[in-house]
Design an enzyme around this catalytic site. Structure first.
Site, PDB file in Angstrom:
ATOM      1  N   SER A 148     -39.980 -12.284  23.121  1.00  0.00           N
ATOM      2  CA  SER A 148     -38.894 -13.217  22.848  1.00  0.00           C
ATOM      3  C   SER A 148     -39.453 -14.622  22.544  1.00  0.00           C
ATOM      4  CB  SER A 148     -37.905 -13.218  24.011  1.00  0.00           C
ATOM      5  OG  SER A 148     -36.711 -13.864  23.665  1.00  0.00           O
ATOM      6  N   ASP A 239     -30.346  -6.228  18.218  1.00  0.00           N
ATOM      7  CA  ASP A 239     -30.830  -7.564  18.574  1.00  0.00           C
ATOM      8  C   ASP A 239     -30.698  -8.453  17.348  1.00  0.00           C
ATOM      9  OD1 ASP A 239     -32.278  -9.845  19.289  1.00  0.00           O
ATOM     10  OD2 ASP A 239     -33.998  -8.743  20.055  1.00  0.00           O
ATOM     11  N   HIS A 269     -32.437  -6.415  23.264  1.00  0.00           N
ATOM     12  CA  HIS A 269     -33.299  -7.509  23.677  1.00  0.00           C
ATOM     13  C   HIS A 269     -33.523  -7.456  25.194  1.00  0.00           C
ATOM     14  CE1 HIS A 269     -35.129 -11.368  22.546  1.00  0.00           C
ATOM     15  NE2 HIS A 269     -34.833 -11.757  23.780  1.00  0.00           N
TER      16      HIS A 269
END
Length: 303
Positions: A148, A239, A269
């Protein structure tokens, strides 16, 4: 545009993970104060923590002035700097502690988890500066990885350290793609991370408008993609960030480099925390550790 049918895309095994995550870190958590966001995020991380594999040695310290946690499992052949996710707002040495320990055990790499500074107390480029400083302080073969926000940092650091990084693995990274097209719209209301969440974190990261053409903030803003390390990008299908991985792969390939992109079907995610409960996530984590081990050995392809 037809909204995705997440009841079909996401398998029955993954939904309990999503619900358990939301029980600790609710979908509206971005509406909380930053202190409260960190409190509930830390609670979620503790709930999913799976301990350390036997034989992994763990030691806290500092590198280039940045707090770090070191993981070793016998004599390492290379060092991996791991940069945690959390939207640049939450997370730290404890949030990804078990993930880093398991990567260490699976690969034999010396894993260094960097506790970079967070926003809003420390706006961009503080996190990038810390990540770069830790990576520069590594002697010997160097790999980068992150999930991320940490994947975004790893990619930006790789651009600064061309020729120094042996390989890189980015896990559902946000790399600065166009938020008005593609997966940002298709999966704008995805479980675990929405487009609105992405916009919130981006606004908080910068004290004012987002900088344009700043590779230290977003790797896809780069004008030059040559001489980057062999790179594996792994995205989650459900995502809003998914297309960033594809676009980054394409940019590296167009510049003559080595890059591979995997879009994990039906995953969301943050699925790293599902690696012990969801078969798809477990298989993806095996691909991640296998890619890191292969890159450390100088092999390509690795996925």
């Amino acid at each position: 545009m037809t909204d995705p049918d997440y009841q079909t895309l996401i398998d029955a095994e993954t939904w309990p993970f999503i619900r358990a995550t939301e029980a600790c870190y609710p979908p509206d958590a971005v509406g909380l104060s930053v202190d409260d966001q960190r409190r509930v995020y830390d609670r979620m991380c503790r709930a999913f923590h799976r301990g350390h594999p036997p034989g992994v040695a763990v030691q806290d310290g500092r590198r280039a002035g940045v707090p770090v946690r070191n993981y070793t499992f016998g004599p390492p052949a290379a060092t991996l700097v791991y940069l945690h996710g959390g939207g640049f707002v939450v997370g730290g040495l404890d949030s990804h502690d078990d993930v880093c320990a398991e990567i260490c055990a699976a690969t034999g790499l010396h894993v260094i988890s960097a506790d970079y500074r967070l926003v809003p107390e420390h706006r961009h480029p503080a996190a990038y500066d810390d990540a770069l400083a830790v990576a520069r302080a590594v002697e010997g073969p160097l790999l980068l990885a992150g999930d991320s926000a940490g994947g975004a940092l790893a990619a930006s650091v790789a651009h600064a350290l061309r020729g120094r990084v042996a390989g890189m693995v980015l896990i559902y990274p946000g790399l600065g793609g166009d938020r008005n097209r593609g997966s940002y719209l298709t999966h704008a209301a995805a479980p675990m991370l929405t487009r609105d969440d992405v916009l919130y974190y981006a606004a908080l990261r910068h004290d004012g408008p987002e900088p344009a053409d700043d590779v230290t903030a977003a790797a896809l803003a780069a004008r030059d993609f040559t001489a980057l390390p062999p790179t594996v990008i792994i995205s989650a299908e459900c995502d809003p960030l998914a297309d960033d991985g594809r676009d980054y792969r394409d940019a590296i390939l167009a510049a003559g480099g080595r890059a591979a992109w995997i879009c994990e079907p039906g995953l969301v995610h943050g699925y790293l925390r599902a690696r012990h409960s969801v078969a798809r996530a477990r298989d993806s984590f095996s691909r991640i550790t296998g890619a890191l081990a292969g890159l450390a050995e100088g092999r390509w392809p690795v996925v």
